[in-house]
Design a protein around this motif. Structure first.
Motif, short mmCIF file in Angstrom:
data_model
loop_
_atom_site.label_atom_id
_atom_site.label_comp_id
_atom_site.label_asym_id
_atom_site.label_seq_id
_atom_site.Cartn_x
_atom_site.Cartn_y
_atom_site.Cartn_z
N THR A 1 0.81 -1.21 0.00
CA THR A 1 0.00 0.00 0.00
C THR A 1 0.85 1.26 0.00
N SER B 1 2.90 4.34 -1.16
CA SER B 1 2.85 5.18 -2.35
C SER B 1 4.24 5.59 -2.79
N SER B 2 5.23 5.31 -1.96
CA SER B 2 6.60 5.68 -2.26
C SER B 2 7.38 4.46 -2.71
N ASN C 1 0.61 3.90 -12.61
CA ASN C 1 0.51 3.78 -11.15
C ASN C 1 -0.86 3.31 -10.70
N LYS D 1 -0.75 -0.21 -11.05
CA LYS D 1 0.44 -0.81 -10.41
C LYS D 1 1.14 -1.72 -11.40
#
Length: 126
Positions: A28, A30-31, A73, A76
């Motif tokens: 999970t 985001s980086s 993104n 994914k």
């Protein structure tokens, strides 16, 4: 658990094209940053393309101008569009990710990544 699943490999004649995909799941954060590597028989694994967190890219000299790395993104998913393929591009291609990431990415060194896919074979015949 983070999983990376490559697809799209296969056999193609010299001058042809292939598009590899890498579907990421199980995280999970985001980086993160990602890259593509390859390993030919009897050779060390080498980085071919990487994408930074800001979307900018980095390529090895051997594929620059022929390969394009991109990512979606929302899905994914990481991609590698390979054009003008040569027999020396024959290798197992691996997707890699650094999760979580504390720097911008764009690295072509394998030690900068902590998750790897299982690899997909690309064979280019002359």
């Amino acid at each position: 658990q983070v999983q990376l699943l490559e697809s799209g490999g296969g056999s193609v004649q010299s001058g042809g094209s292939l598009r590899l995909s890498c579907a990421a799941s199980g995280y999970t954060y985001s980086s993160f940053y990602m890259g593509w590597f390859r390993q030919a028989p009897g050779k060390e694994r080498e980085g071919v393309a990487a994408i930074r967190r800001d979307g900018s890219t980095n390529y090895s000299d051997s594929v620059k101008g022929r390969f394009t790395i991109s990512q979606d993104n929302a899905k994914k998913t990481l991609y590698l569009q390979m054009n003008s393929l040569k027999p020396e591009d024959t290798a197992v291609y691996y997707c890699a990710a650094r999760i979580p990431a504390y720097s911008s990415g764009g690295y072509l060194g394998a030690v900068m990544y902590n998750y790897w896919g299982q690899g997909t074979q690309v064979t280019v015949s002359s």
